[in-house]
Design an enzyme around this catalytic site. Structure first.
Site, PDB file in Angstrom:
ATOM      1  N   ASP A 135      -6.335   6.036  -5.576  1.00  0.00           N
ATOM      2  CA  ASP A 135      -6.921   8.036  -5.490  1.00  0.00           C
ATOM      3  C   ASP A 135      -7.421   7.690  -4.747  1.00  0.00           C
ATOM      4  O   ASP A 135      -7.192   8.573  -3.122  1.00  0.00           O
ATOM      5  CB  ASP A 135      -7.425   8.041  -7.011  1.00  0.00           C
ATOM      6  CG  ASP A 135      -7.769   9.715  -6.677  1.00  0.00           C
ATOM      7  OD1 ASP A 135      -7.180  10.347  -6.451  1.00  0.00           O
ATOM      8  OD2 ASP A 135      -8.474  10.308  -7.076  1.00  0.00           O
ATOM      9  N   ASP A 139       1.176  -1.549  -0.022  1.00  0.00           N
ATOM     10  CA  ASP A 139      -0.099  -0.623   0.087  1.00  0.00           C
ATOM     11  C   ASP A 139       0.324   1.225   0.019  1.00  0.00           C
ATOM     12  O   ASP A 139       1.884   1.198   0.964  1.00  0.00           O
ATOM     13  CB  ASP A 139      -0.305   0.198   1.386  1.00  0.00           C
ATOM     14  CG  ASP A 139      -1.936   0.886   1.448  1.00  0.00           C
ATOM     15  OD1 ASP A 139      -1.622   2.051   0.530  1.00  0.00           O
ATOM     16  OD2 ASP A 139      -2.375   1.469   2.680  1.00  0.00           O
ATOM     17  N   ASN A 161      -7.346  11.537 -11.217  1.00  0.00           N
ATOM     18  CA  ASN A 161      -8.225  12.511 -12.522  1.00  0.00           C
ATOM     19  C   ASN A 161      -8.433  13.481 -13.066  1.00  0.00           C
ATOM     20  O   ASN A 161      -7.669  14.282 -11.771  1.00  0.00           O
ATOM     21  CB  ASN A 161      -9.581  11.452 -12.606  1.00  0.00           C
ATOM     22  CG  ASN A 161      -9.980  11.867 -11.402  1.00  0.00           C
ATOM     23  OD1 ASN A 161     -10.470  13.255 -11.289  1.00  0.00           O
ATOM     24  ND2 ASN A 161     -10.955  11.482 -10.401  1.00  0.00           N
TER      25      ASN A 161
END
Ligand code: ADP
Length: 244
Positions: A101, A73, A91
């Site tokens: 994200d 992670d 994005n």
């Protein structure tokens, strides 16, 4: 020692810093010579797997950049909390989303979306066009900064290889401009944007090579065994491997 006892021993000169004035404890950057070992120790402490290292430049000496691969992670990754940054596969709106994200925004806390909101829009709804990069503080994350970049949607981009190259290159340029010495990338575009990971790994490694003199260590934190093995095979083909 109990809390009461701790308070007893804290004289005015030894009192802990006000957390509002000093919101984040920063460890001093590790000395250059021990940096490689220091970053391995930091990764092991955060529970990341893997940890293979490669030299980014075959010709350069001991001071040249390194590439390292970790599994796990990216939100737990850090080296020194002062000259390190993680890259977010964001994005264009930069207001959070799914995948890495979402994980980065959850771990950073709500201040991150506030910081993203004040990044100026270049056109309605677009703060970071595909292939570009933006930088913000990292808030509750253990690193100094978050670099947000937008990779291509593989089936929709006319030249996905150019856009992915731009996303890596512009992230590394921004890191260099901001004095970042340690940077960690996820596999940009290899999730919902469906970039074939073998091709993506070659672009990732070759752009990192171009910054061998500018950034001490470029890390990739891969979320699955499959991605980790693909990145390892590519790095082995393209770079000299070094001992841990
Ligand atoms: P994109 O839209 O660029 O494809 P995704 O977030 O869908 O972005 O996926 C990018 C990559 O990040 C994928 O390989 C995904 O497995 C990986 N990923 C998701 N969560 C994490 C995380 N917490 N740490 C590291 N990598 C992650």
């Amino acid at each position: 020692m109990s809390r009461a006892a701790t308070r007893f021993f804290l004289t005015p000169s030894t009192r802990l810093p006000n957390p509002l004035l000093f919101p984040k404890r920063r460890r001093p950057p590790p000395p250059c010579t021990g940096a490689t070992r220091a970053s391995f120790a930091a990764m092991a402490a955060s529970g990341l797997g893997g940890g293979e290292a490669f030299r980014l430049s075959a010709s350069a000496g001991a001071g040249a950049g390194a590439l390292k691969l970790f599994k796990g992670d990216i939100t737990v990754w850090s080296v020194d909390g002062a000259t390190d940054a993680i890259v977010n596969a964001a994005n264009e709106r930069m207001l959070g989303g799914g995948g890495v994200d979402g994980a980065i925004h959850r771990a950073a806390g709500p201040e991150l979306v506030q910081a993203c909101r004040i990044v100026p829009e270049v056109k309605p709804g677009v703060r970071c066009p595909t292939g570009e990069a933006r930088i913000t503080p990292a808030f509750k994350l253990p690193v100094s900064r978050v670099i947000h970049t937008v990779g291509p949607i593989y089936d929709m981009d006319r030249q996905p290889d150019v856009s992915l190259n731009n996303a890596y290159t512009n992230s590394l340029k921004l890191a260099k401009e901001n004095g970042i010495q340690y940077i960690a990338f996820p596999a940009i575009s290899c999730g919902v944007f469906r970039y074939p990971p073998e091709e993506a790994s070659k672009i990732a490694v070759s752009t990192a090579q171009q910054f061998s003199k500018d950034i001490k260590e470029v890390h990739f934190v891969l979320f699955s065994d499959e991605l980790y093995n693909i990145w390892r095979e590519t790095a082995k083909e393209m770079l000299p491997q070094v001992e841990k």
